[in-house]
Design an enzyme around this catalytic site. Sequence first.
Site, PDB file in Angstrom:
ATOM      1  N   CYS A 133       0.835  -1.217   0.000  1.00  0.00           N
ATOM      2  CA  CYS A 133       0.000   0.000   0.000  1.00  0.00           C
ATOM      3  C   CYS A 133       0.863   1.257   0.000  1.00  0.00           C
ATOM      4  CB  CYS A 133      -0.874   0.034   1.254  1.00  0.00           C
ATOM      5  SG  CYS A 133      -1.934  -1.403   1.393  1.00  0.00           S
ATOM      6  N   ARG A 188       4.756   0.773  -6.100  1.00  0.00           N
ATOM      7  CA  ARG A 188       4.742  -0.076  -4.903  1.00  0.00           C
ATOM      8  C   ARG A 188       3.816  -1.269  -5.076  1.00  0.00           C
ATOM      9  NH1 ARG A 188       6.507   2.375  -0.215  1.00  0.00           N
ATOM     10  NH2 ARG A 188       4.988   1.283   1.060  1.00  0.00           N
ATOM     11  N   TRP A 222      -2.888  -2.565  -1.703  1.00  0.00           N
ATOM     12  CA  TRP A 222      -2.450  -3.897  -2.155  1.00  0.00           C
ATOM     13  C   TRP A 222      -3.153  -4.857  -1.209  1.00  0.00           C
ATOM     14  CZ3 TRP A 222       0.383  -8.250  -0.700  1.00  0.00           C
ATOM     15  CH2 TRP A 222       0.938  -9.016  -1.743  1.00  0.00           C
ATOM     16  N   ASN A 225      -1.277   1.326   5.899  1.00  0.00           N
ATOM     17  CA  ASN A 225      -0.379   0.355   5.277  1.00  0.00           C
ATOM     18  C   ASN A 225       0.059  -0.576   6.401  1.00  0.00           C
ATOM     19  OD1 ASN A 225       1.417  -1.071   3.744  1.00  0.00           O
ATOM     20  ND2 ASN A 225       2.952   0.565   3.590  1.00  0.00           N
ATOM     21  N   GLY A 226      -0.098  -1.881   6.178  1.00  0.00           N
ATOM     22  CA  GLY A 226       0.299  -2.841   7.204  1.00  0.00           C
ATOM     23  C   GLY A 226      -0.813  -3.841   7.447  1.00  0.00           C
ATOM     24  N   GLU A 272      19.123 -14.841 -10.857  1.00  0.00           N
ATOM     25  CA  GLU A 272      18.603 -13.480 -11.028  1.00  0.00           C
ATOM     26  C   GLU A 272      18.019 -13.284 -12.413  1.00  0.00           C
ATOM     27  OE1 GLU A 272      17.764 -11.216  -9.229  1.00  0.00           O
ATOM     28  OE2 GLU A 272      17.608  -9.471 -10.528  1.00  0.00           O
ATOM     29  N   LYS A 311      14.140 -12.204 -13.158  1.00  0.00           N
ATOM     30  CA  LYS A 311      13.754 -11.065 -13.996  1.00  0.00           C
ATOM     31  C   LYS A 311      12.744 -11.490 -15.047  1.00  0.00           C
ATOM     32  CE  LYS A 311      14.979  -7.940 -12.051  1.00  0.00           C
ATOM     33  NZ  LYS A 311      15.203  -8.637 -10.868  1.00  0.00           N
ATOM     34  N   GLU A 320       9.288 -12.468 -13.403  1.00  0.00           N
ATOM     35  CA  GLU A 320       8.510 -11.460 -12.662  1.00  0.00           C
ATOM     36  C   GLU A 320       7.964 -10.360 -13.577  1.00  0.00           C
ATOM     37  OE1 GLU A 320      10.397  -8.975  -9.742  1.00  0.00           O
ATOM     38  OE2 GLU A 320      12.336  -9.180 -10.686  1.00  0.00           O
ATOM     39  N   HIS A 347      21.393 -33.884 -12.338  1.00  0.00           N
ATOM     40  CA  HIS A 347      20.630 -34.359 -11.165  1.00  0.00           C
ATOM     41  C   HIS A 347      19.149 -34.051 -11.308  1.00  0.00           C
ATOM     42  CE1 HIS A 347      24.446 -35.196  -9.227  1.00  0.00           C
ATOM     43  NE2 HIS A 347      24.859 -34.024  -9.662  1.00  0.00           N
ATOM     44  N   LYS A 395       6.939  -3.173  -4.991  1.00  0.00           N
ATOM     45  CA  LYS A 395       8.354  -2.800  -5.001  1.00  0.00           C
ATOM     46  C   LYS A 395       8.996  -3.108  -3.651  1.00  0.00           C
ATOM     47  CE  LYS A 395      12.141  -1.135  -6.565  1.00  0.00           C
ATOM     48  NZ  LYS A 395      12.887  -1.961  -7.530  1.00  0.00           N
TER      49      LYS A 395
HETATM   50  C1  AGP Z   1      13.241  -8.074  -7.480  1.00  0.00           C
HETATM   51  O1  AGP Z   1      13.131  -7.676  -8.839  1.00  0.00           O
HETATM   52  C2  AGP Z   1      11.955  -7.910  -6.730  1.00  0.00           C
HETATM   53  N1  AGP Z   1      11.503  -6.568  -6.815  1.00  0.00           N
HETATM   54  C3  AGP Z   1      12.049  -8.450  -5.307  1.00  0.00           C
HETATM   55  O2  AGP Z   1      12.539  -9.779  -5.373  1.00  0.00           O
HETATM   56  C4  AGP Z   1      12.962  -7.672  -4.340  1.00  0.00           C
HETATM   57  O3  AGP Z   1      14.307  -7.849  -4.706  1.00  0.00           O
HETATM   58  C5  AGP Z   1      12.741  -8.225  -2.933  1.00  0.00           C
HETATM   59  O4  AGP Z   1      11.396  -7.979  -2.579  1.00  0.00           O
HETATM   60  C6  AGP Z   1      13.678  -7.594  -1.888  1.00  0.00           C
HETATM   61  O5  AGP Z   1      13.414  -6.222  -1.799  1.00  0.00           O
HETATM   62  P1  AGP Z   1      14.444  -5.315  -0.958  1.00  0.00           P
HETATM   63  O6  AGP Z   1      15.764  -5.371  -1.667  1.00  0.00           O
HETATM   64  O7  AGP Z   1      13.831  -3.937  -0.980  1.00  0.00           O
HETATM   65  O8  AGP Z   1      14.546  -5.887   0.424  1.00  0.00           O
END
Ligand code: AGP
Length: 609
Positions: free
Chosen positions: A2, A27, A74, A100-101, A482, A486, A489, A505, A604
């Site tokens: 949020c 966010r 959210w 938020n929370g 990674e 990418k 996501e 394996h 985010k």
């Molecule tokens: C990565 O592209 C994502 N946005 C997500 O995995 C992110 O890296 C993860 O939520 C950790 O966020 P932070 O680095 O703000 O702790």
Amino acid sequence: MCGIIGYIGPKNIVPLLIDGLKKLEYRGYDSAGIAVVDSGKLYLQRVKGKINELESTLEGETVSGQYGLGHTRWATHGRPSEENAHPHRDCTGSIVVVHNGIIENYLTLKKMLREEGHEFVSETDTEVIAHLIEKYFEDKLEVAVQKALKELEGDFAISAISTKDKEKIVAAKSGPPAVVGIGEGEYLISSDINPLLSHTQDVVFLEDGEMAIIRKDGVEFRDFDGKPLDKPAERLAWNPLMIEKRGYKHFMLKEIFEQPQVLRDTFEGRISLDSGTVNLGEIEISPTNLREISRVVIIACGTSYHAALMGRYLIETLARVSVDVEYASEYRYRDFILDQNSLVVVVSQSGETADTLAALRAVKKGNPLTLAICNVINSSIARESLGVLSTHAGPEIGVAATKTFSAQMAALALLAIHLAQIKKTIDSQESLALIQDLQRIPHKIEMILNEADIVEKLAWDFVPFSHFLYLGRWINFPIALEGALKLKEISYMHAEGYAGGEMKHGPIALIDEKMPTMAIVPKDRVYDKMLSNISEIKARVGHILAVAFQEDEDIRDRVDDVIPIPSTNQLFTPFLTTVPLQLFAYYIAAIRGADVDQPRNLAKSVTVE
Ligand code: AGP
């Protein structure tokens, strides 16, 4: 997660709140709303969906006013819908709250309030807060908020206004972030600094247990017991331009292309070519303490976890210290063992990830040395760690982490060299050579970016696929993870990252013409082993792309497509191998028409568990 925006001042409130919500979109959210007080009357508008839909409902409205709140939701408790969107009201409709929370005890409170005659119209935990404030309201909103907060269990950053106590916004924080903007005759509250930048660069970060009472003529800070607090403003180094796209189609593409400068900014003032040394005095952990370190534990989530995995290779190889890398969401629940000679490094771009923050708090009970690698100054994780090594990446708007990932690897490289110098596991010549190699990386990334069209052309061939396998070994195994993250996501294409040595394996069973492989094959200590993986895949009609040194002629006969990168020190190839994988994911997602900067279901910063 949020997003909250609140404003009080002379500007026209509705467009200002809408603009602020747009700067919080990254966010992640599924509904949005605003509440404005216009001539003493409360005006509320909410939608299930995006902010442009909220804007459409406001067209033609002649609402103005000098203060109000906005929120992007959210969904946690209660499906995405108009009635579950914030702001939420009390029974009288004179008090509104955004939050938020997560309120852990909201069902108990809801039952109690219902028995006292309160009527609820939503499924959310947040609405309980509005009714609690109503229950305690007499004449001052901040007093009613203080009383209400004492009954809440869980995490919250809230803001509230009331038509019974006009021209006042009351904000409170316990968990998710909240930051106050101090302008010229105008004041704001927000979940993060981006919406504030077009109004002011002077901010005050609320800490847990703190409130802000925001009026037209200024801001008062108190603790939850009402005790006044002195909280001087600080000036942000970030400016409004940094959060604009500046000609790029997406923030993510802009941020990929910002990486050379981000690395230069992250190295600046910390490496000296004259003395061949790394200077990290800012981390406020003395060389004496660091010299005694016999173990490093790095804790993170998501992309930051992948950066941590890469950092392990550097610290082990250079500083000869044992390193464990842990998912924060797992480590926080373990009966972990740490001693006084353990250095705990917490990597988080936002500095607000709930699991990572919780793991840090759990670790601190044993009093080890804690070092945060964060991109947001004064974030919760930065504030609660003993030392901070900031990544100077600037604001990252795209949900998918790119430039902050490279900056995290740069920070870990600096830390590894710093530790190695202190422990004398490298001599001055080795240190100088490492630093010289490191400071050449930004230009080498520019060379890769100059040939981004190679990656874009390749992406078109793979848009129709549904699966992808990413392979890497040794220091590029984290980059395989990674690269896969990418792709999945932002394009929603399934992808898995694997250590090349694991193919036999299990994963090799996946290989057929529908399962292409992205192999990361720089000429390093495991190059020959990667060639073996490639041969095994080719023998099973798997399509292979390889990220390889541009001067490597041999690889071209072994794979279907090559994405060339400049050569570099084998310890630093991840800085270069990452960039084509970021571009590959970006172009596939963009060609597919995906919402690149705000992928579905993602946020985010994951500030709730
Ligand atoms: C990565 O592209 C994502 N946005 C997500 O995995 C992110 O890296 C993860 O939520 C950790 O966020 P932070 O680095 O703000 O702790």
